[in-house]
Design a protein around this motif. Structure first.
Motif, short mmCIF file in Angstrom:
data_model
loop_
_atom_site.label_atom_id
_atom_site.label_comp_id
_atom_site.label_asym_id
_atom_site.label_seq_id
_atom_site.Cartn_x
_atom_site.Cartn_y
_atom_site.Cartn_z
N SER A 1 34.20 -103.29 89.31
CA SER A 1 34.46 -101.95 88.80
C SER A 1 34.87 -101.01 89.93
CB SER A 1 33.27 -101.41 88.01
OG SER A 1 32.11 -101.46 88.79
N TYR B 1 40.23 -94.86 97.96
CA TYR B 1 39.85 -93.64 97.27
C TYR B 1 39.94 -92.37 98.10
CZ TYR B 1 38.44 -96.81 93.63
OH TYR B 1 38.45 -97.78 92.66
N LYS C 1 44.09 -92.46 87.64
CA LYS C 1 43.07 -91.59 87.09
C LYS C 1 42.02 -92.42 86.35
CE LYS C 1 43.27 -87.05 85.17
NZ LYS C 1 43.98 -86.13 84.30
N ILE C 2 42.53 -93.37 85.56
CA ILE C 2 41.64 -94.28 84.84
C ILE C 2 40.84 -95.12 85.83
CG2 ILE C 2 41.61 -96.26 83.28
CD1 ILE C 2 44.23 -95.05 82.07
N ASN D 1 40.04 -94.48 88.94
CA ASN D 1 39.03 -93.69 89.64
C ASN D 1 37.80 -93.46 88.77
OD1 ASN D 1 40.85 -93.55 91.67
ND2 ASN D 1 41.36 -91.38 91.42
N ARG D 2 38.04 -93.18 87.49
CA ARG D 2 36.93 -92.94 86.59
C ARG D 2 36.06 -94.19 86.47
NH1 ARG D 2 36.07 -91.53 80.55
NH2 ARG D 2 36.98 -93.58 80.19
N GLU D 3 36.71 -95.34 86.39
CA GLU D 3 35.95 -96.59 86.24
C GLU D 3 35.16 -96.93 87.49
OE1 GLU D 3 38.99 -98.39 82.90
OE2 GLU D 3 38.76 -99.47 84.78
N ILE E 1 33.80 -94.69 89.39
CA ILE E 1 32.62 -93.83 89.33
C ILE E 1 31.59 -94.40 88.35
CG2 ILE E 1 31.81 -91.53 88.63
CD1 ILE E 1 34.48 -90.47 89.81
N ILE E 2 32.07 -94.95 87.25
CA ILE E 2 31.15 -95.59 86.30
C ILE E 2 30.40 -96.73 86.99
CG2 ILE E 2 30.99 -96.94 84.16
CD1 ILE E 2 33.46 -95.34 83.18
N LEU F 1 34.17 -97.29 77.53
CA LEU F 1 34.68 -96.39 78.57
C LEU F 1 35.88 -96.95 79.34
CD1 LEU F 1 31.24 -95.20 79.99
CD2 LEU F 1 32.70 -94.03 78.34
#
Lengths: 488, 95
Positions: free
Chosen positions: A93, A416, B14-15, B17-19, B21-22, B81
């Motif tokens: 992830s 990142y 964007k997707i 980066n969000r993943e 963080i999850i 998500l």
């Protein structure tokens, strides 16, 4: 030694051989040899991706060393081992789709390819290839010794003969099949590891007269076998928690794991791998270490931790079933070794030779060289493993922590944090490796944490500080990097 | 300046980066539950332990229940998500 134990092991080796031949067919027809040989042409589906991740990560220490320590320490060591659950979902992830997309943009085959494009610095490439070659070579040697000792203890052959069998089995399928063979055999090996874990855990619980019975036997011998502090109360919460860095999140920095995060075919595959990987890691880590603890009331007084697994399997299971279970550590070792072998070979061929020695080499040369280098490294490790270094786990952990400290930030921050630059990455690698070696030698387990923690923190500081200080110097190159890696 | 830079950025990031963080969130939850149950229930004297299915309660919760809970959270995160995005660049697909 009982023939019935050996038969499943040999069947297992034969299956592995056939996979090697199957995978070698893809190598003959591929349009891009390097992409196929070192990355399987990015075609891994979810199940194979999950299994090759877990199997590459799970090594001799998960199946032989770890349960042996659990036997001596008690449930506290199982608690510590469960920090590894994070590897099942964290690596995929966090490196995630960004790593996979960037790797495709630049057609990266190795982790160093990514670093090369991200930082555009000769020294980053040289430093990182050198750390991969040095650290992974020693990790590989340690695993080979483990594999050979295991065969030796199961078959009664001499150490050299056992090493020879092990070396030949691994070398043939890796050399002829490349990454695809490694990934598919890893899957078979992962399934063997998973089933073996279930069988031995259930067998041990039955032999011990049920969980309740085993726990009260343990508590009667020493109450701390069932406390989270370990038999001699030496496992402090801080020390145990620090393993979240070493075997949980830090695994992101291991090149053999990271390279798999660019090998999958689609995001659907990655999603499935997250789920399967978490389940498999959870079962294997919990099952194997718990078996180590539960073995104690059944077979008290074992002095050498590494013999706990083989002995408990033969004690509680019928011979043929013990053979299947003992194929599991074999599988774990092979699946780690095959990936390391291929990775060291790719570092030499792709990262060093094609970058700096002869960039214009033609396909034929590259093909012969890749296969040749893989074979030579294999033989070299074989020769080194004949006179085995004593401290197997020491060597292994040293390589592990050193690589994590070197690569975790250049990879994660490189993905990142746009301000991260070549000077920062270099500072991070040097700080990570050198401080790890220094802490390891002069101040092990500083402040009650595992040695890896401080070097990881220091290398993060180095990365950020140096990147910020040198912003101006890298402005032009960074702009080009954004253009290539970030733009739509 | 940042806004200007982001305009041309690959929208898939964007997707991604969000993943990421999850993923970090999951580790934090994992750690808190693991630590809380292990040392919350297990730091007393062994004689006073409670048992679930024959195992000490601290161990049952921190190592078995938490593992199952995290597995369920991973499944939920992936199903609800995580988004599927094409990984290839367009020009590469066209080839």
């Amino acid at each position: 030694m009982n023939g019935e134990v050996i038969i499943p092991l040999f069947l297992f080796l034969i299956v592995i051989f056939f996979i090697g031949f199957y995978a070698s067919k893809f190598l003959k027809t591929t349009a891009d040899f390097l992409q196929e040989y070192f990355l399987g042409s990015r075609q891994l589906g979810g199940f194979i991706l999950a299994m090759t991740m877990v199997a590459t990560y799970g090594s001799a220490s998960s199946f032989v060393g770890g349960p042996g320590v659990a036997y001596t320490v008690g449930l506290g060591w199982v608690l510590l081992s469960m920090t590894q659950l994070a590897t099942g979902y964290f690596v995929l992830s966090v490196l995630g789709k960004k790593f996979a997309i960037m790797a495709r943009k630049i057609r990266a085959v190795t982790l160093v390819d990514f670093l090369k494009e991200r930082y555009r610095s000769k020294w980053v490439v040289i430093l990182s290839s050198a750390s991969i070659i040095i650290f992974l070579f020693s990790a590989m040697a340690a695993q080979w010794v483990g594999g050979a000792r295991l065969i030796q203890s199961l078959t009664g052959l001499s150490y050299t003969a056992a090493l020879f069998i092990f070396a030949v089995s691994v070398l043939i399928y890796v050399i002829i099949g490349g990454f695809r063979a490694v990934a598919i055999t890893d899957t078979v090996q992962g399934v063997v590891m998973f089933l073996g874990t279930m069988i031995i855990l259930i067998g041990t619980i039955i032999a011990g007269g049920g969980v309740g019975n085993i726990i009260s036997d343990l508590a009667a011998e020493n109450p701390d076998f069932i406390s989270p502090y370990g038999a001699d109360r030496s496992l402090t919460p801080l020390y145990v928690s620090s393993f979240w860095i070493l075997v949980g999140v830090g695994v992101v920095g291991l090149p053999q794991v990271a390279v798999r995060a660019m090998s999958y075919k689609s995001s659907r595959g990655m999603h499935r791998a997250l789920i399967i990987g978490t389940a498999v890691v959870g079962v294997i880590m919990l099952g194997m270490h718990l078996t180590g603890v539960f073995a104690r009331p059944i077979l008290p007084g074992i002095e050498v931790g590494d013999t706990v697994m083989p002995r408990i399997a033969m004690e509680v299971l019928p011979a043929w079933l013990a053979g299947i279970v003992l194929a599991a550590p074999m599988a774990a070792i092979m699946s780690t070794v095959d990936s390391l072998l291929l990775l060291v070979s790719s570092a030499i061929v792709k990262d060093v030779y094609l970058n700096y020695v002869k960039p214009e080499a033609n396909d034929r040369t590259v093909k012969q060289l890749s296969i040749g280098v893989t074979a030579v490294i294999g033989l070299l490790v074989f020769v080194m493993a004949i006179q085995p270094p004593e401290l197997l786990i020491w060597l292994n952990l040293f390589a592990f922590g050193g690589l994590e400290a070197a690569f975790i930030w250049p990879v994660i921050m490189g993905l990142y944090w746009k301000k991260g630059n070549a000077s920062g990455a270099m500072a991070s690698i040097v700080t990570g490796v050198i401080s790890y070696i220094l802490f390891h030698s002069f101040m092990p387990e500083a402040f009650g944490m595992h040695t890896v923690v401080l070097p990881v923190v220091l290398s993060l500081c180095a990365y950020i500080l140096v990147s910020l200080v040198t912003v101006k110097r890298h402005a032009e190159i960074q702009a080009r990097v954004f253009q290539k890696l970030w733009s739509a | 300046m940042n806004r200007k830079k982001n305009r041309g950025e690959d929208p898939r990031y964007k997707i991604a980066n969000r993943e990421a963080i999850i993923g970090v969130g999951l580790v934090v939850i994992n750690f808190i539950l693991w630590y809380g149950f292990a040392y919350g229930l297990g730091s007393g004297p062994v004689e006073e332990y409670e048992y679930v299915f024959g195992l000490p309660a601290w161990f049952f919760y921190s190592c078995i229940v938490v593992t199952v809970v995290i597995f369920i959270l991973v499944v939920l995160a992936v199903v609800f998500l995580f988004k599927e995005v094409p990984l290839e660049d367009e020009e590469e697909e066209a080839r």
